[in-house]
Every structure is written in C-alpha cells, then in structure tokens.
Design an enzyme around this catalytic site. Structure first.
Site, PDB file in Angstrom:
ATOM      1  N   CYS A   2    -133.239  42.521  18.685  1.00  0.00           N
ATOM      2  CA  CYS A   2    -132.866  40.996  18.815  1.00  0.00           C
ATOM      3  C   CYS A   2    -133.290  40.499  17.475  1.00  0.00           C
ATOM      4  CB  CYS A   2    -133.149  40.169  19.649  1.00  0.00           C
ATOM      5  SG  CYS A   2    -132.760  40.900  21.402  1.00  0.00           S
ATOM      6  N   ASP A 101    -136.424  43.899  30.538  1.00  0.00           N
ATOM      7  CA  ASP A 101    -137.729  43.986  29.969  1.00  0.00           C
ATOM      8  C   ASP A 101    -138.324  42.833  29.574  1.00  0.00           C
ATOM      9  OD1 ASP A 101    -136.215  44.153  27.791  1.00  0.00           O
ATOM     10  OD2 ASP A 101    -137.394  45.712  26.855  1.00  0.00           O
ATOM     11  N   ILE A 291    -127.072  62.773   7.231  1.00  0.00           N
ATOM     12  CA  ILE A 291    -126.314  62.445   6.214  1.00  0.00           C
ATOM     13  C   ILE A 291    -126.470  63.260   5.160  1.00  0.00           C
ATOM     14  CG2 ILE A 291    -128.194  61.040   5.094  1.00  0.00           C
ATOM     15  CD1 ILE A 291    -126.466  58.871   4.320  1.00  0.00           C
ATOM     16  N   SER A 365    -136.081  58.554  15.763  1.00  0.00           N
ATOM     17  CA  SER A 365    -136.360  58.743  14.505  1.00  0.00           C
ATOM     18  C   SER A 365    -137.679  59.295  14.284  1.00  0.00           C
ATOM     19  CB  SER A 365    -136.342  57.496  13.471  1.00  0.00           C
ATOM     20  OG  SER A 365    -136.990  57.772  12.391  1.00  0.00           O
ATOM     21  N   GLY A 366    -137.932  60.277  13.345  1.00  0.00           N
ATOM     22  CA  GLY A 366    -139.118  60.831  13.098  1.00  0.00           C
ATOM     23  C   GLY A 366    -140.008  60.395  12.238  1.00  0.00           C
TER      24      GLY A 366
END
Length: 636
Positions: A2, A101, A291, A365-366
């Site tokens: 948000c 949450d 990508i 993600s890494g």
C-alpha cells in the site's frame, strides 16, 4: 502492499496544511490502486491507498480504527506470522472483525505496545494514532524493505511512503547539497538522508513515538547481530548448510501466504533459482517470470531460467524486451521517481514488474543474497587483496599500464582493464577509502570541481565527512576473517539505499508486491553468525548458497560466470538520448541558468562520454540527467 501518508499538526498553522491530505494520498495511487481513503481527526489526519493482498474484503480497508475508536492505523506491508499472533491475542480474549494482518498489527500494539514489533515477521512501514493520548507510533521493518519518509518543522510532521506525497502537502523544498554530493558519487542517496533538508527516512529497524513537537522518542528495535568476528565457527560447514536449507525454506514458505495470485522472479541466476525451487515445493505449479534481452544476447539468461523452470515444474513466462522497449519507458520512470535515483538497472526492473503484474499481484525475489552472503565482484576483489598473493602484487605493480590503456564497460577487454585499474588503485588505500572508491563512480574531488563556488560552500565538508564515516564505521580490520564487516556495511548502505529502493519503487509503480525471502531476519541473523570462510573463498562467492542447493539446481548454473544486466547506457547516451544530454538537461544554457554546476566541468564530462576512453562516465552522466530531470520538475 500500500501507500501511506498523513500529517501531525503541532499548532493551528500546521492544521492548515491538512487541506492537502486528499491530493497527497492520490499521489500514492499506483502503490495501492484498489482503494483510497482518508481519516480526519483534530490534529492528526491519515491517508491510505490499498493493494489488496490478504483479506481483500472491504472491511479490511484503511485507515482502520479499532472498535473503541481510540486507535487508527495506516499500514504498508505484510506480516507473515500474523495468524500465529492473531491466535495468541484471541486466547487473551481479543475479538477480530476481519481476516487481515492490518487488524492484527493494530491489536498487537493496543495490547503489547512497542514490544509487538519484536514479534512481527515481515516487511512493513506503518503509523498508529492514539486519539486519547495524541500519541503517534511510526515503525519500519528490520531491514528497511519498505520506505517511510518524514518531514518536520516547527508546525507539523508529515510522513509518507514516497516523497511525492510529502511535496503535495506543500512542504518546504530545500536541496541538501551534502546529499547531492554523495548522490553524484554513488548514484543513490544513503539513508536516512534524502535530497531535501528536513526530510529523512526512518532508519531500518527503528520506531518513532511522537507526542507533540517537543516530546519525541526514537529507538532501534532491531540491529543486525554482529559484534565482531562471527562465533559460529564451531559449527561444521555441513551442519551450517543443513541449518541454512531449513531456515531459508521456512522463510520462502511463510512468504507464500496470499489471497491473490503469486509467482516468482526467475532470472537464471543462483539466488532466484533457489527461491523458485523452494517455493515450488509448497505451491501448485508455481508461475515464474524472467526477462530476456533481444538486442543484448550476452546478458540474456533466459535459457538458464527455463532449465530451472522445467526442473521444478513451473509455468514459466519469458518477457522478451528490446532496447527500444526500455527507451520507451525512460521518461515514464523519470517522472515517477520523486527523488534522484540513478541505478540504471531500475529500467529493467520496471518493465519486469509491469509485465509480471499482468499475471500475478505478488512475486518472490532473490534480492539480498549478494549483500548477505558475498556475491559481488567487489567482494571477490577485496578477498583477493586481503590474501595478498603474488597475483595481487603483479596487478599493483602494473598500475601505470592499466591507467594508460582505454577503459570502458561496453567492451569485454575495456571492462577488464577498467577493473584492473580500479583494483590497483584500491590496493593503495585504507579499507574504508577502498570500499568507498569501489562503491562510487566519481571521486570526491571530481564532484567538488563540478559544483560552482556558491554550491560547493553549501556542501559542507565537515557534514560530508561525518556522514561518510558513519556509513563506514564497521570497517575496522583488513583480515580475511573480518570479511563480515564489509558485508555488514553493504547491508546498511547498498541494500536499503540502492537495491531495496530500486525494487520498491519500480514494483510499486506497477502495483506489484515483491517479497524477499533472503531478508527474513532469521536468515540474516543466521548469515551473520557464520564465519566468512563459509561465504567466500578463493574459488567461490556465496559459497554456502551455491553448495547447499547444488544437488537440486541444474548443473549448468554452476558452469558459467555471474552476469548482471546493465542497460546499454553508453550507446543510448551517445545516440538515442543524445539530445537529452546535449540540447536539454545538460545543455550549456540549462546548466548556466540552473546555477548549480560549472558549465565548463559539465562540458568536460560530455566530452569524456564521446571519447574513446569513457571509463564510467556514462554512469556519471546518467546520474546527472536523473538529477536534472528531478530538479526541472520540482524547482525550475
């Protein structure tokens, strides 16, 4: 995920600025495209834009107020263990009206105070207002994954997820020229500072309690637990691998909680491949995304990503992107960035996020593994230097040769010469000065020469030195066993100010939430308990990451050098963006009228860009262009 913003008025003059709340909140609509609302009180007014991830029910919209109407929260982030915390609160008699949450965070604070922060496993930035005491709590997650900016003067405190919301409130805009000086070296601004005076970022792992202008308390609730040499050397490497596999898999599993479609970035590198492999164990046919670069085959790793996807049974999507695709988005990206940020790989992250959002709302993600476990070229260079082998002596002795040869990132040989020259120069410096030299694109003197005399005087040298020393305070020793000091510096400088800023800005610009399992605080705590030899040696970077998952990843991933995609800036600046450089943002007329930089020094940089020996000039020019676009938008 948000966007949050709001104002705490200290007096009647401060209250006047509340009329801008709605417009300020609208500035964050790309962070939260699903719902926008505000909450008005006598002195405190809050705004929120929502990207629905957990409990999309409208009852979970924000600002959220508890049943007594005493406490109100605006929250950005996710708490992965919220169900466990919720159950503990229910056992104490607390009733809940949503499955979100956000309500758990609010009730945890009501019943436990700031101690609740220790219990949250997730990433977050939030503000909670207590109407009875006129007290506000601001908090930011342990590693600084989510941003929280704060402006304060005599009349008011204004906060927000992004600078554009603060500016829309009508804050005073005065450039911090010390920040500008560091930006022109690093191409990003080290936190907690920003490009504007009176605006700062709440440091990672900190909370701030405000009860009026004069009664404020700021403290850390988390610090990376490293107090010198790692003390886990008694644990064998095999034992460490086993524990690491369990901790990281638990982190990945926790980050799969979502009420909307979820996927995983898969670049073809080790880090994202590990995360996707672990995620595939706990979800039905994971959707993965990579990508590919039509015009830059050297940097295209999609074949490796496809190998991983096939092995784990993922539904894989490749977004094939041309250089023109990236060029077409440059102005859109520059317009979205609300304070100068010139890591050019943000362009690729923007497009990946944009296209991924068409399929899912959450992506794993890494990110974070390179800083935590030693994955960068500079780490390998520093390790070799600390070993002080005969090869190091040879490179140092040929310093004059490297300096005389042409250097450029745009060719393999030119880039190798550039690296050897930087290595030889860095070898002459102290550990602190070497780190700073290898982290920057411009020397301090070169930036000073760029400023006109009036601006140079404003970039106060004592303040610059103080900030720089604070950033480098953990670099105390030069032994191989002290390598964690360098990684700790990366975790507190590069990670929050560059890498996490890039991912947050570019993903949230497209309404995509990105989760980073390597930055679970339990993974980070474990990482800094390990001796450096478990992370890096003469042959491997991220040694424990590679070895722990060697048996479950395709062997082809281990038979190639690490690549990091760099957009072809040099080519663009010489051709496609030539007019932006020469006729617009860095034209003599624009620079002279702006009165920050010396026209003749900017001319020298442009000449260097077009020469046969550009070195890192393209990065410097890009940093200048990003700043100039920002200045033109907000100050011209």
């Amino acid at each position: 995920m948000c966007g949050i913003t709001g104002i705490y008025a200290f007096n009647e003059l401060g209250r006047f600025f509340s009329i801008n709340l709605q417009q300020a909140t609208l500035q964050l609509n790309r962070r939260g495209p699903d719902f926008l609302n505000t909450s008005l009180h006598e002195r405190i007014n809050l705004g929120h834009t929502r990207l629905s991830i957990i409990d999309p029910n409208p009852a979970a919209n924000q600002p959220m107020t508890d049943p007594t109407e005493r406490y109100t929260i605006v929250f950005n982030g996710e708490i992965y263990n919220y169900r466990e915390i919720r159950q503990n609160l229910q056992n104490q008699g607390v009733e809940f009206s949503t499955e979100s949450d956000t309500e758990v965070v609010l009730q945890a604070y009501i019943h436990q105070g700031v101690k609740c922060l220790q219990r949250f496993n997730g990433f977050f930035a939030f503000a909670i207002y207590d109407e009875q005491t006129q007290r506000m709590l601001f908090a930011r997650d342990r590693l600084g994954i989510k941003p929280l900016l704060i402006y304060q003067d005599e009349d008011k405190l204004i906060f927000g997820s992004e600078m554009k919301a603060l500016i829309r409130f009508g804050i005073e805009k005065e450039i911090d020229y010390v920040s500008l000086k560091q930006y022109l070296q690093l191409n990003y601004i080290p936190q907690p500072y920003t490009m504007l005076k009176k605006v700062r970022k709440l440091p990672a792992g900190h909370y701030l309690i405000v009860e009026g202008r004069k009664n404020q308390t700021e403290e850390a609730f988390y610090q990376i637990p490293y107090q010198g040499k790692a003390n886990n050397g008694a644990k064998t490497y095999e034992e460490a691998q086993s524990e690491f596999a369990q901790i990281l898999e638990r982190s990945v599993q926790q980050r799969l909680v979502s009420d909307v479609p979820l996927g995983s970035f898969l670049s073809g590198g080790i880090d994202s491949s590990v995360i996707a492999t672990l995620a595939a164990r706990h979800t039905d046919q994971l959707h993965t995304f990579s990508i590919g670069y039509k015009d830059e085959p050297f940097f295209d790793e999609t074949n490796y990503a496809q190998l991983v996807a096939k092995k784990i049974g993922a539904k894989h999507t490749v977004f094939s992107v041309s250089n023109q695709d990236m060029l077409d988005h440059i102005y859109e990206i520059l317009n979205y960035i609300d304070e100068p940020f010139a890591d050019s790989s943000a362009i690729a992250v923007y497009i990946l996020s944009q296209r991924t959002k068409a399929h899912v709302t959450v992506a794993l993600s890494g990110d974070g593994a390179d800083e935590l476990f030693s994955g960068y070229n500079k780490h390998a260079a520093e390790y070799r230097l600390r070993q002080n082998s005969w090869k190091v002596g040879l490179v140092k002795s040929l310093s004059g040769v490297w300096n005389a040869l042409p250097k450029s990132r745009s060719s393999k040989i030119g880039n190798k010469i550039r690296q050897l020259a930087r290595f030889a120069e860095g070898a002459k410096l102290s550990v602190k000065d070497r780190y700073w030299s290898w982290a920057t694109f411009a020397q301090e003197g070169d930036v000073d020469d760029l400023f006109n005399e009036k601006i140079r005087a404003k970039a106060i040298q004592e303040v610059y030195d103080e900030r720089k020393q604070d950033l480098l305070q953990h670099l105390q020793h030069e032994g191989v066993e002290d390598f964690n000091e360098l990684l700790l510096t990366d975790m507190q400088l590069v990670l929050p100010s560059d890498m996490l800023t890039k991912v947050d800005l570019m993903s949230m610009a497209n309404g995509l939430e990105v989760r980073v399992p390597f930055l679970d605080h339990e993974v980070v705590n474990f990482g800094f308990s390990l001796p450096a030899k478990y992370k890096i040696d003469a042959n491997y970077r991220k040694k424990i990451v590679q070895d722990t998952f060697r048996d479950v990843l395709p062997k082809e991933l281990y038979q190639r050098p690490k690549k990091g995609f760099e957009v072809p800036l040099l080519k663009w600046l010489r051709h496609d963006l030539h007019d932006m450089v020469m006729k617009d943002l860095l034209s003599d007329e624009f620079v002279e009228k702006q009165a920050i930089f010396k026209v003749e020094e900017v001319q020298k940089i442009k000449q260097k860009l077009l020469s046969n020996n550009p070195e890192d000039t393209h990065a410097r020019v890009w940093g200048l262009l990003v700043f100039q676009h920002w200045w033109k938008k907000w100050f011209a």
